[in-house]
Design an enzyme around this catalytic site. Structure first.
Site, PDB file in Angstrom:
ATOM      1  N   SER A  78       0.809  -1.217   0.000  1.00 52.83           N
ATOM      2  CA  SER A  78       0.000   0.000   0.000  1.00 52.83           C
ATOM      3  C   SER A  78       0.846   1.272   0.000  1.00 52.83           C
ATOM      4  CB  SER A  78      -0.948   0.007   1.206  1.00 52.83           C
ATOM      5  OG  SER A  78      -0.209  -0.154   2.393  1.00 52.83           O
ATOM      6  N   ASP A 103      -3.131   6.526  11.773  1.00 55.33           N
ATOM      7  CA  ASP A 103      -2.365   5.761  10.786  1.00 55.33           C
ATOM      8  C   ASP A 103      -1.011   6.452  10.622  1.00 55.33           C
ATOM      9  OD1 ASP A 103      -1.159   4.770   8.495  1.00 55.33           O
ATOM     10  OD2 ASP A 103      -3.018   4.587   7.356  1.00 55.33           O
ATOM     11  N   HIS A 116       0.815   5.328   6.383  1.00 57.50           N
ATOM     12  CA  HIS A 116       0.590   5.956   5.070  1.00 57.50           C
ATOM     13  C   HIS A 116       0.782   7.467   5.156  1.00 57.50           C
ATOM     14  CE1 HIS A 116      -1.637   2.075   4.965  1.00 57.50           C
ATOM     15  NE2 HIS A 116      -0.960   2.006   3.834  1.00 57.50           N
TER      16      HIS A 116
END
Ligand SMILES: *[C@@H]1O[C@H](CO)[C@@H](O)[C@H](O)[C@H]1NC(C)=O
Ligand SMILES: *[C@@H]1O[C@H](CO)[C@@H](O)[C@H](O)[C@H]1NC(C)=O
Ligand SMILES: *[C@@H]1O[C@H](CO)[C@@H](O)[C@H](O)[C@H]1NC(C)=O
Ligand SMILES: *[C@@H]1O[C@H](CO)[C@@H](O)[C@H](O)[C@H]1NC(C)=O
Length: 429
Positions: free
Chosen positions: A159, A404, A407
């Site tokens: 990702s 998070d 990311h």
């Protein structure tokens, strides 16, 4: 070194019961954060890439005019090959950053649009990487698109590479008129197509590069991540006939200390695995990858890049006035005398450089690890989605659990990674 005695752990219960136990005790933190957020409603068939695309309608005259135009510019100065563009520091620059605006790129997913998701300040968009001994060339989407004419650029990996792919789509999309570009998500592919140039910027989901039980781009919230370190063709067949390949694999190696390696094949219904120390398993996988590349890639057609690890900022090891993770950070670490200790597993970096050096084909390392470690401010934090939905106010109030710190917001840090890629594609190659 690959024959090191493995720690044989027989699994005596069937996977189903493992899974049920897992659901109860499952700490989904890292696992759900790395989820593929695309909702692809129907699993469309992967389109054939052999289909000829419409002829480019930029003629030769136009394109040589374009090249002449940009070559005249003083910003076209490229760093000499002797300059280490990854060694430098972050400079606040709100004149030339960001390279595009969040609201102007329709292709950004909700995962990364931090301002829209409630982030109050946009300082993280305004830092420029300044190499110590040279300058990065000014990014020109037009020039890159010219270079990609009749070509395919493909990001392959997890990702974080998808994060970078989204950034690249935004960096080039503004030079293409609307109606002449499209984004299609199909199976493991996400393909951004630039009609007038017959060019694509693609992402291919393969979080471990080799075959694993987490290869479904939509359903990979799996309790026990298990890999098959020797099986790569199932993915590799999709990497042929690409002009620029950009690989990475890191984040999912960090869930556990050891990696689970299947004995046998998923196809044969194998469920038993061995647990192998992370760097050893990583070396096995990269060796398989390297052999595949050396055997299947024609270096006259294809240029290979490998992104080093994108760091996580869960730890508290920087000078942190807030006693939490990345959630409240608004500026980078500016003291670059020593890289901060944020828990990056640098053993995997060493594996990567060793494997690349042993290869027949040249691989360009995009050495983003240290320079990204300074960017504790640039993560999506609580301004993102979780399991397909924006964080609720209650979740936002609990960043220790819900931020998070893996990311990155866009525009943001991955744009810089793409500036490196751009520099390498345009200047040396
Ligand atoms: C990667 O870049 C960092 C600085 O950002 C540098 O210290 C390190 O030596 C580089 N590693 C390689 C293999 O080039
Ligand atoms: C369009 O691009 C593809 C992929 O790079 C290439 O195989 C094909 O030959 C190109 N088509 C034309 C008409 O140039
Ligand atoms: C690549 O090009 C060189 C020089 O034209 C040629 O000698 C070589 O055989 C080519 N390699 C492949 C794999 O086609
Ligand atoms: C930068 O960090 C180094 C190592 O942690 C430390 O010795 C030095 O004093 C710091 N410099 C400044 C200006 O804070």
């Amino acid at each position: 070194m690959y024959n090191r005695k493995n720690n044989h752990l027989s699994v005596s219960i069937v996977l189903l019961s493992l899974f049920l136990i897992g659901i109860i005790f499952y700490d989904e933190d890292i696992k759900s954060l790395t989820q593929f957020p695309f909702s692809t409603p129907n699993s469309q068939k992967i389109q054939s890439h052999e289909n000829p695309l419409p002829e480019s309608n930029i003629n030769e005259q136009q394109s040589s005019k374009l090249s002449a135009m940009v070559e005249d510019d003083e910003d076209m100065e490229f760093p000499p090959e002797s300059c280490d563009i990854f060694d430098g520091n972050w400079v606040f620059d709100d004149l030339t950053r960001p390279l595009y605006r969040e609201e102007e790129c329709e292709f950004l997913t909700e995962q990364v649009t931090c301002l829209k998701n409630g982030r109050q300040e946009s300082m993280y968009q305004k830092w420029r990487w300044q190499p110590k001994d040279c300058n990065l060339p000014k990014f020109r989407g037009k020039l890159l698109v010219e270079k990609l004419k009749n070509k395919r650029l493909m990001f392959v990996g997890d990702s974080l590479n998808r994060n970078q792919w989204e950034s690249m789509v935004c960096m080039v999309q503004s030079v293409v008129s609307s109606g002449r570009k499209s984004l299609i998500r199909t199976g493991s592919f996400s393909i951004f197509r630039i009609e007038d140039y017959n060019a694509t910027v693609e992402f291919y989901w393969a979080p471990f590069l080799v075959e694993s039980n987490s290869d479904d781009p939509r359903k990979h919230s799996i309790l026990d991540r298990i890999i098959m370190p020797k099986s790569i063709n199932i993915h590799g067949q999709n990497w042929k006939n690409v002009d620029y390949l950009v690989f990475n694999t890191y984040i999912w190696w960090m869930n556990t200390r050891n990696m689970k390696v299947l004995r046998g094949s998923f196809d044969e219904g194998a469920i038993e695995y061995d647990e192998i120390e992370r760097p050893l398993a990583y070396a096995r996988v990269l060796k398989t990858w390297a052999e595949w590349i050396d055997k299947n890639i024609n270096p006259n057609r294809t240029t290979i890049f490998f992104n080093s690890m994108s760091p996580i900022h869960m730890n508290l090891d920087w000078d942190n006035p807030h006693d939490t993770n990345c959630a409240k950070e608004t500026s980078p670490i500016l003291n670059v005398s020593t890289p901060p200790n944020v828990g990056t597993d640098r053993r995997l970096f060493t594996v990567t450089t060793d494997v690349i050096q042993s290869m027949k084909l040249p691989v360009n390392l995009i050495n983003i690890t240290t320079l990204s470690e300074y960017r504790k401010d640039a993560h999506t934090s609580i301004y993102t989605i979780r399991q397909g939905k924006l964080l609720t106010p209650k979740q936002k109030a609990n960043p220790d659990v819900y931020a998070d710190c893996i990311h990155w917001c866009l525009p943001g840090l991955p744009d810089t990674w793409n500036e490196f890629l751009y520099t390498l594609i345009i200047s040396h190659l």
